[in-house]
Design a protein around this motif. Sequence first.
Motif, short mmCIF file in Angstrom:
data_model
loop_
_atom_site.label_atom_id
_atom_site.label_comp_id
_atom_site.label_asym_id
_atom_site.label_seq_id
_atom_site.Cartn_x
_atom_site.Cartn_y
_atom_site.Cartn_z
N MET A 1 -3.97 -15.63 -6.48
CA MET A 1 -3.12 -14.03 -7.35
C MET A 1 -2.12 -14.59 -7.71
O MET A 1 -1.28 -15.01 -7.95
N MET A 2 -1.63 -13.33 -8.95
CA MET A 2 -0.50 -13.16 -9.70
C MET A 2 0.58 -12.77 -8.89
O MET A 2 0.11 -11.78 -8.43
N VAL A 3 1.92 -13.91 -9.12
CA VAL A 3 2.56 -12.89 -8.36
C VAL A 3 3.58 -12.78 -9.82
O VAL A 3 3.94 -14.06 -10.43
N GLU A 4 4.81 -11.97 -9.93
CA GLU A 4 5.15 -11.45 -10.45
C GLU A 4 6.52 -11.63 -9.88
O GLU A 4 7.09 -10.53 -8.40
N ILE A 5 8.23 -11.97 -9.58
CA ILE A 5 9.35 -11.65 -9.35
C ILE A 5 10.26 -11.23 -10.09
O ILE A 5 10.09 -11.05 -11.65
N ILE A 6 10.98 -9.60 -10.23
CA ILE A 6 11.51 -8.96 -10.69
C ILE A 6 12.73 -9.10 -10.31
O ILE A 6 12.83 -8.31 -8.99
N THR A 7 13.87 -9.32 -11.10
CA THR A 7 15.66 -9.28 -9.80
C THR A 7 16.50 -7.87 -11.30
O THR A 7 16.09 -8.27 -12.35
N ILE A 8 17.34 -7.02 -10.82
CA ILE A 8 17.58 -6.12 -11.33
C ILE A 8 19.59 -5.97 -10.93
O ILE A 8 19.93 -6.21 -9.66
N GLY A 9 20.22 -6.28 -11.73
CA GLY A 9 21.65 -6.06 -11.67
C GLY A 9 21.92 -6.76 -13.20
O GLY A 9 21.76 -7.40 -13.91
N ASP A 10 22.91 -5.50 -13.78
CA ASP A 10 23.49 -6.00 -14.99
C ASP A 10 24.43 -7.21 -15.24
O ASP A 10 24.41 -8.15 -15.61
N GLU A 11 23.96 -7.78 -13.43
CA GLU A 11 25.58 -8.79 -12.52
C GLU A 11 24.72 -9.80 -13.44
O GLU A 11 24.93 -11.31 -13.52
N LEU A 12 23.01 -9.90 -13.23
CA LEU A 12 22.31 -10.72 -13.42
C LEU A 12 22.72 -11.12 -15.07
O LEU A 12 22.28 -12.27 -15.90
N LEU A 13 22.30 -10.46 -15.33
CA LEU A 13 22.06 -10.17 -17.04
C LEU A 13 23.23 -11.03 -17.94
O LEU A 13 23.06 -11.44 -18.99
#
Length: 410
Positions: A1-13
């Motif tokens: 199974m192909m798995v992807e994680i997406i994290t969202i937030g300007d503070e992370l970038l």
Amino acid sequence: MMVEIITIGDELLLGQTADTNAAFLGRRLAEMGLEPLWRTTVGDHPKRIGQALSLALQRADLILITGGLGPTEDDVTRSALAQALGRRLILEQRVLQRIQERLKKNGQRLHSKLESLALLPQGAKVLDNPVGTAPGLRLEKNGKSLYILPGVPQEMRAIFEQQIAVALGNTAAERVVRRRRLRTVGIGESALSERLRRISREGIRLAYLPGPCNVDLWLTARSNRAKEAQALLSRATQQIEERLEDQIYGVDNDTMERVVATLLIMKRVTIALAESCTGGLLADRLTDVPGSSAYLERGVVAYSNRAKREILKVPRRILDRHGAVSQEVAIAMAEGVRKISGTDLGLSTTGIAGPTGATAEKPIGLAFVGLAHHEGSCAQRFVFGQDRRTNKECCVMAALNLIRKHLLKL
């Protein structure tokens, strides 16, 4: 199974906040046999969130998304996902009622911004949040599963453990992944790689994770059966241990100070410290372990030459002839602190942490670690790097390792 994680937030970038959510999800999914193949970080921008989701849907079967589910203006994940998936946002009355109940219990009132937490993309399944207000979501798109979680680490972990891990358990059961970390010291990444060049890699993936003062080896075994995965891991571990011997100081979550503390207690050995360049950091590390009073008698920070003479009784002639940063002074410091404390061992550190104090003969990062015991004394020379804090930490690691190797011989 192909798995992807997406994290969202300007503070992370922008590096304002460490992305601990992605690290947690990656680790937990790997433990379940579902290793992520991609990890994407995107800012609080609806169009870019949509682009990240579209790409993930092209290549992954399972997508986990964290962040942007709160009630403020920059929390745009729900609307961005709805737009990208071509779905309307619907006010979910059951979610709104639970939010009202939680707020009432905490003596708070519902306001219009909090109502937005109950606006969900059409077809979303609600994942109850046991420790917060914003619910998690599950969506399906073309046979692919999306899990959307709050960005608050405590809330994200609670929802994952109580609901998502259970749901994914059956999916992951067909593939078993076992991992082990071997912690090494006193050998660099390239030398380590050369030393392990001929070991069998059948069913095993070996990854090197170098730090400022040591290198961790991550071993990953995969199989359809748990017993076989464990056997592969054990065989690879044995081969590596045979090649590295005492350069492996621990496994998995072992720390150097805990390993040394265990040896000191087990062998009933007491120790006293004389620190110069490490400024008490060595004592701090050894007292991080509960029960340290069983082995640590005292720690002296003798930073100046005067302190070395008056407290540790380092002869002036040795300081004048060899300088404070020298093998001779390191030995004298270790012998001095052992004598005044009456302990089994005396351990010392002296060096040039930087960025000032260097000479042509004694560069920044030069350090000596001294050890005194009932059979005699010795000192080891090290040259670390240019960063002051790193030099202090590496000197502490070297000092603890010197004790570890001495205790292993007793």
